[in-house]
Scaffold this motif. Structure first.
Motif, PDB file in Angstrom:
ATOM      1  N   ASN A  49       0.799  -1.222   0.000  1.00 36.80           N
ATOM      2  CA  ASN A  49       0.000   0.000   0.000  1.00 36.80           C
ATOM      3  C   ASN A  49       0.835   1.277   0.000  1.00 36.80           C
ATOM      4  OD1 ASN A  49      -2.317  -1.539   0.039  1.00 36.80           O
ATOM      5  ND2 ASN A  49      -2.625  -1.374   2.248  1.00 36.80           N
ATOM      6  N   HIS A  50       2.165   1.149  -0.059  1.00 31.00           N
ATOM      7  CA  HIS A  50       3.024   2.343  -0.120  1.00 31.00           C
ATOM      8  C   HIS A  50       3.343   2.640  -1.581  1.00 31.00           C
ATOM      9  CE1 HIS A  50       6.862   4.566   1.495  1.00 31.00           C
ATOM     10  NE2 HIS A  50       6.056   5.351   0.803  1.00 31.00           N
ATOM     11  N   THR A  51       2.437   3.336  -2.227  1.00 27.10           N
ATOM     12  CA  THR A  51       2.527   3.525  -3.678  1.00 27.10           C
ATOM     13  C   THR A  51       3.573   4.549  -4.096  1.00 27.10           C
ATOM     14  OG1 THR A  51       0.706   5.123  -3.564  1.00 27.10           O
ATOM     15  CG2 THR A  51       0.122   2.830  -4.027  1.00 27.10           C
ATOM     16  N   SER A  52       4.018   5.417  -3.172  1.00 25.98           N
ATOM     17  CA  SER A  52       5.020   6.436  -3.521  1.00 25.98           C
ATOM     18  C   SER A  52       6.443   5.945  -3.294  1.00 25.98           C
ATOM     19  CB  SER A  52       4.791   7.702  -2.686  1.00 25.98           C
ATOM     20  OG  SER A  52       4.954   7.434  -1.301  1.00 25.98           O
ATOM     21  N   LEU A  53       6.609   4.681  -2.926  1.00 21.51           N
ATOM     22  CA  LEU A  53       7.920   4.145  -2.549  1.00 21.51           C
ATOM     23  C   LEU A  53       8.880   4.044  -3.727  1.00 21.51           C
ATOM     24  CD1 LEU A  53       9.676   2.698  -0.318  1.00 21.51           C
ATOM     25  CD2 LEU A  53       8.720   0.550  -1.196  1.00 21.51           C
ATOM     26  N   ASP A  54      10.121   4.459  -3.487  1.00 20.96           N
ATOM     27  CA  ASP A  54      11.232   4.198  -4.394  1.00 20.96           C
ATOM     28  C   ASP A  54      12.085   3.128  -3.699  1.00 20.96           C
ATOM     29  OD1 ASP A  54      13.236   4.198  -6.258  1.00 20.96           O
ATOM     30  OD2 ASP A  54      13.987   6.207  -5.793  1.00 20.96           O
ATOM     31  N   ALA A  55      11.929   1.894  -4.098  1.00 19.56           N
ATOM     32  CA  ALA A  55      12.420   0.747  -3.330  1.00 19.56           C
ATOM     33  C   ALA A  55      13.927   0.801  -3.076  1.00 19.56           C
ATOM     34  CB  ALA A  55      12.063  -0.553  -4.052  1.00 19.56           C
ATOM     35  N   GLU A  56      14.299   0.344  -1.879  1.00 20.94           N
ATOM     36  CA  GLU A  56      15.692   0.192  -1.485  1.00 20.94           C
ATOM     37  C   GLU A  56      15.878  -1.200  -0.888  1.00 20.94           C
ATOM     38  OE1 GLU A  56      18.187   2.168  -1.927  1.00 20.94           O
ATOM     39  OE2 GLU A  56      17.372   4.190  -2.197  1.00 20.94           O
ATOM     40  N   GLY A  57      17.085  -1.724  -1.039  1.00 21.62           N
ATOM     41  CA  GLY A  57      17.422  -2.993  -0.424  1.00 21.62           C
ATOM     42  C   GLY A  57      18.323  -2.788   0.770  1.00 21.62           C
ATOM     43  N   VAL A  58      18.241  -3.686   1.724  1.00 22.65           N
ATOM     44  CA  VAL A  58      19.075  -3.650   2.925  1.00 22.65           C
ATOM     45  C   VAL A  58      19.670  -5.041   3.125  1.00 22.65           C
ATOM     46  CG1 VAL A  58      19.135  -3.281   5.425  1.00 22.65           C
ATOM     47  CG2 VAL A  58      17.582  -1.918   4.004  1.00 22.65           C
TER      48      VAL A  58
END
Length: 437
Positions: A49-58
């Motif tokens: 539901n976080h549609t504005s996310l610019d994905a990051e990996g950790v």
């Protein structure tokens, strides 16, 4: 093919759009990334539901990420100021923001943060429980705790700190091994108090499977909190801390069985000589799950400067395997941070993260430094500012103190080693007392 979480997709051999984004950012082959996600060694916190996310990996082999804590309290409840902090943190390239609001009805602020932030968002649902139900801690039921978790998940939160490791066994170890500072984890202390007041097991431990169902439904990454993290150097690496870490390792395996992504939260106040061992212990006991460290703060005697004590510890921790740094500001232990406190904390943490990435050999890390060195050799001030981790401060310093010779600075003037070596290497005369020919 359908999948429930990033981990589920990775196990099924599916490359998600988030994996493609992260692989490109990290200069990692996407199938290598997918394999490490399937193994639990990398997480991509990405609520459906976080549609504005610019994905990051950790996690393993990736750039060290930093998190910024913010949010309102009873004494400081200016929502607009906290939203300004969110925007500033994003502009300063923080990869994560944790809303630690602990007063009143937090839903409005949380939803606005999720709406505007491309950074991943974290929360600690237990902070919200008292205000959400308008009930004293003792009277909150296990179902009500879980409902708050589901509410945060539904609102789009990407990762949640859940202190599931402070169970009755861990509490018994704590009671047998007195500490100087007891618990300094806010969430951990609330759960310990609830357990003592009700003479019951930690609901997040007892009903862990129900918690995992919520996380799987929304693809919330579980950040297993460290209720027993040391708040004093005297308490570091003690039985309570290690016992909880063992429990978190067991909970990690249970989460992976349900395809729920996991991070482990780690120690707070730790002397320099124990940091590397703490990183090794976490990775060993928690099966290589990404490690999210709070500090570590390496001395207890520097209030007002704990962004520095934390950056020292964070750099060492990340160089020895930590994957995610929680920033600390100069206001730590003293007050809710101001906007300027936040900025100082971000810069200190980003320096620590980048220094560690160089040590870890993260692709592209040291090349940034080489570019800066080339700009310095060329005395290209504009390029130096553009490459600077914080462009604003060096520009300000330069403007405030301009030298007679524009190629140098007011520290050395025409005695500048770089200026004079450039001239000599180019076969030119070095004029210090007179104007150049």
């Amino acid at each position: 093919m359908n999948f429930s979480t990033q981990m589920d997709a990775a196990k099924k051999g599916i490359i998600t759009k988030e994996m493609e984004i992260v692989a490109k950012k990290e200069q990692m082959e996407v199938n290598t990334l997918r394999k490490l996600i399937a193994e639990g060694k990398i997480v991509i916190p990405a609520n459906k539901n976080h549609t504005s996310l610019d994905a990051e990996g950790v996690g393993q082999g990736l750039r060290t990420k930093i998190n910024v804590n913010l949010g309102i309290s009873k004494d400081c409840r200016d929502i607009e100021l906290e939203l300004e902090k969110v925007k500033t943190a994003v502009n300063m390239k923080a990869e994560a923001i944790m809303d630690l609001s602990c007063f009143g009805k937090t839903e409005e602020f949380r939803k606005r943060v999720v709406e505007i932030s491309p950074a991943m968002i974290g929360t600690v649902p237990i902070y919200d429980a008292v205000g959400f139900y308008d009930k004293e801690l003792k009277d909150i039921t296990k179902d009500e705790f879980l409902k708050v978790v589901e509410k945060h998940a539904r609102d789009g939160v990407d990762f949640m700190t859940i202190h599931a490791g402070i169970n009755r066994e861990t509490a018994a170890v704590f009671k047998r091994n007195p500490r100087l500072m007891n618990f300094v984890s806010r969430g951990g202390s609330l759960l310990y108090a609830w357990m003592e007041l009700n003479n019951q097991e930690n609901p997040f431990y007892e009903y862990y499977d129900e918690l995992l169902e919520i996380c799987e439904k929304y693809d919330v990454t579980l950040s297993l909190g460290d209720a027993c993290r040391p708040g004093s150097l005297k308490d570091s690496t003690d039985p309570s801390q290690i016992k909880e870490l063992m429990t978190l390792g067991e909970l990690t395996l249970r989460a992976w069985e349900k395809n729920v992504q996991v991070m482990i939260e780690g120690p707070g106040h730790v002397p320099l000589n124990e940091i590397a061992a703490n990183m090794l212990i976490e990775k060993k006991l928690c099966h290589g799950a990404p490690f999210y460290v709070l500090g570590p703060i390496v001395t207890d005697v520097a209030p007002g400067y704990d962004h520095i004590t934390s950056a020292i510890g964070g750099a060492i921790a990340a160089a020895n395997g930590a994957d995610f740094l929680c920033y600390v500001t100069p206001a730590e232990h003293l007050r809710l941070p101001t906007l300027d406190d936040m900025k100082e904390g971000i810069i200190a943490s980003r320096i620590a993260a980048h220094a560690a990435d160089i040590a870890k050999g993260v692709p592209g890390a040291i090349e940034w430094d080489h570019e800066m060195s080339q700009a310095r050799r060329d005395l290209d001030w504009e390029k130096m500012f553009e490459l600077a981790l914080d462009e604003e401060k060096p520009r300000k310093y330069r403007k405030e103190s301009m030298p007679e010779d524009k190629h140098t600075c007011t520290m050395c003037g025409k005695m500048c080693a770089v200026r004079n070596m450039n001239k000599v290497m180019d076969g030119k005369n070095v004029n210090i007392l007179r104007d150049d020919d």
